[in-house]
Design an enzyme around this catalytic site. Structure first.
Site, mmCIF file in Angstrom:
data_model
loop_
_atom_site.group_PDB
_atom_site.id
_atom_site.type_symbol
_atom_site.label_atom_id
_atom_site.label_comp_id
_atom_site.label_asym_id
_atom_site.label_seq_id
_atom_site.Cartn_x
_atom_site.Cartn_y
_atom_site.Cartn_z
ATOM 1 C CG HIS A 62 -1.727 -1.201 1.439
ATOM 2 N ND1 HIS A 62 -2.795 -1.510 0.630
ATOM 3 C CD2 HIS A 62 -1.661 -2.189 2.361
ATOM 4 C CE1 HIS A 62 -3.356 -2.640 1.047
ATOM 5 N NE2 HIS A 62 -2.683 -3.073 2.090
ATOM 6 C CE1 TYR A 66 -7.377 1.660 1.508
ATOM 7 C CE2 TYR A 66 -6.118 -0.327 1.060
ATOM 8 C CZ TYR A 66 -6.390 0.764 1.863
ATOM 9 O OH TYR A 66 -5.667 0.956 3.017
ATOM 10 C CG HIS A 74 -9.999 -4.089 1.918
ATOM 11 N ND1 HIS A 74 -10.371 -4.433 3.200
ATOM 12 C CD2 HIS A 74 -8.922 -3.281 2.036
ATOM 13 C CE1 HIS A 74 -9.558 -3.860 4.055
ATOM 14 N NE2 HIS A 74 -8.676 -3.141 3.378
ATOM 15 C CG HIS A 81 -2.020 -10.127 6.353
ATOM 16 N ND1 HIS A 81 -0.743 -9.616 6.506
ATOM 17 C CD2 HIS A 81 -2.789 -9.102 5.902
ATOM 18 C CE1 HIS A 81 -0.748 -8.343 6.158
ATOM 19 N NE2 HIS A 81 -1.969 -8.012 5.789
ATOM 20 C CG ASP A 102 0.740 -4.853 4.639
ATOM 21 O OD1 ASP A 102 0.031 -4.060 3.999
ATOM 22 O OD2 ASP A 102 0.300 -5.518 5.586
#
Length: 451
Positions: free
Chosen positions: A67, A127, A209, A273, A324
């Site tokens: 992200h 997103y 998501h 994850h 991440d």
């Protein structure tokens, strides 16, 4: 006609990891299509005109979960204590300040930092689609296009994992922060994403998501979109026990079972994850060859827990790695942490060899991002590779034939000296060739988000 007529250049690698062992004196011929034309071992000295890479050369590293805007949180969210959920509130505030222009500036700097760390391909789990409040931009994909252009400007590849994010929780409408994430329905999401086009350095994939952010009845729409395009599909899965509890309350099953029942799992799908899983969950993921992307530095930073990576791989789930939230950007640290986490939990050593950990960081990571022809130093593969110095305070001493172990268990991103993408030198001698001052680019783009 000579077979080498299309060869642009030759790289001579002082030492190279070829998947199972380190070889001294390797020559890579790179053709003008950005692929490796030939790999020659036993080349004791650089051929005339060859580009010399001293140290240990690896295939380019794949950051399978990013992200980009979370890079702006580094340091800030380490103040005091808090939980995953309080961390999320800070993240929302940063997200609210993003525009296409400011996101381009930040992502370019972040992707340049990745190149300096030996990363040649990023899976961007994207997103933040619309303007604050949820109004689409004139170009509904302005934010995604900014990320694609940023990766190109930083010289790396990107798989844009455009993310369906439709609700705040099971049966809950998006909150004020999440409205800019939402397209309203999965059908509207699919229509918007369909306008995104792949290009030389960019692939378009999909993401859910999480099961709390996409209603169960709309999961199949996202899965079908990816299936029709043979595109990668990623999903945050069981990162928090609260997600599992809420899913059981809403649907009477685990998130993994819910995804399985709606056709989401499969070999092009990667669960990110996969931390809090039941035995049945592990069997479902492994049995469908659904991948697992572990992000150990984020998982420990957020106190998520240690996922059952070893059991997942044994069940048939390929492993990849991601940075991440970018608490640090260092895929060697992610690889090391996966093994060391397992040692802490089990109190035994040696769950993965250095070769296996490097495979997760290279070939299997690229495959998870839709690039099975990357992550290997072999003829026909994309000419993406990176060189780790073997003469720094962290890496000096071990025999070169132990270079894989040295890279995984001692080196850091600071030891990367060269990064080549498609045969093009992006990082040379530790300096980025396209972004002259990466620290300043990071500082300025992050400061701009503070208003």
């Amino acid at each position: 006609m000579s077979l080498n007529v299309h060869t642009l250049k030759t790289y001579w690698l002082e030492h190279a990891w070829l998947g199972t062992a380190v070889e001294p004196g390797v020559a890579l011929d790179v053709s003008d299509d950005g692929r490796i034309a030939a790999v020659r071992t036993g080349v004791d000295a650089p051929p005339p005109g060859a580009e010399v890479l001293r140290g240990l050369t690896l295939p380019g590293l794949a950051n399978a979960h990013s992200h980009a805007f979370h890079r702006a949180l580094r340091g800030t969210v380490q103040v005091g204590s808090g939980t995953f959920w309080t961390w999320r509130d800070v993240m929302y505030e940063v997200a609210q300040n993003l525009t296409p222009d400011s996101y381009f500036d930040l992502a370019r700097a972040v992707y340049a930092e990745m190149a300096l760390a030996g990363i040649t391909n990023v899976g961007e789990f994207h997103y933040v689609h619309h303007a604050p409040g949820g109004t689409p931009y004139a170009d509904p994909n302005a934010m995604g296009e900014a990320l694609i252009e940023a990766a190109g400007a930083a010289g790396i590849r990107i798989t844009l994992l455009d993310t369906a994010y439709l609700s705040a929780g099971f049966g809950e409408a998006p909150n004020e922060h999440q409205r800019r994430f939402s397209d309203g329905t999965a059908e509207a999401w699919a229509e918007r994403v369909g306008a995104l086009k792949p290009r030389g350095h960019a692939l378009i994939g999909a993401a859910i998501h999480s099961v709390r952010a996409v209603p169960a009845g709309q999961l199949a729409t996202v899965a079908r979109w990816a299936q029709e395009r043979q595109a990668p599909l990623h999903v945050h899965l069981s990162e928090q026990t609260a997600e599992n509890d809420a899913c059981r309350a809403a649907h009477g099953c685990t998130p993994t079972r819910l995804l399985a029942d709606h056709g989401v799992l499969g070999p092009r799908t990667t669960g990110v994850h996969n931390t809090h899983l039941t035995d049945e969950d592990i069997a479902l993921l492994g049995g469908t060859a659904t991948g697992t992307c572990m992000c150990p530095t984020t998982e420990r930073d957020l106190a998520d827990g240690i996922g059952p990576a070893g059991r997942l791989q044994q069940a048939g789930s390929p492993l990849s790695l991601g940075s991440d939230s970018h608490a640090v950007i260092d895929l060697l640290e992610e690889a090391r942490a996966m093994e060391l986490n397992e040692r802490l939990r089990s109190r035994t050593r040696g769950h993965w060899t250095a070769n296996a950990l490097l495979t997760a960081a290279t070939a299997d990571g690229h495959a998870a991002l839709g690039l099975p022809d990357a992550g290997r130093l072999e003829a026909g593969a994309l000419a993406d590779f990176t060189t780790v110095a073997l003469d720094t305070v962290r890496t000096a001493g071990p025999l070169p034939r132990l270079g894989a172990e040295t890279a995984v268990f001692a080196a850091s991103a600071a030891d990367v000296r060269h990064t080549v993408v498609g045969g093009r030198h992006i990082v040379r001698d530790g300096a980025h060739t396209l972004v002259p001052d990466v620290p300043s680019a990071l500082a300025e783009s992050i400061a701009a988000l503070r208003g």
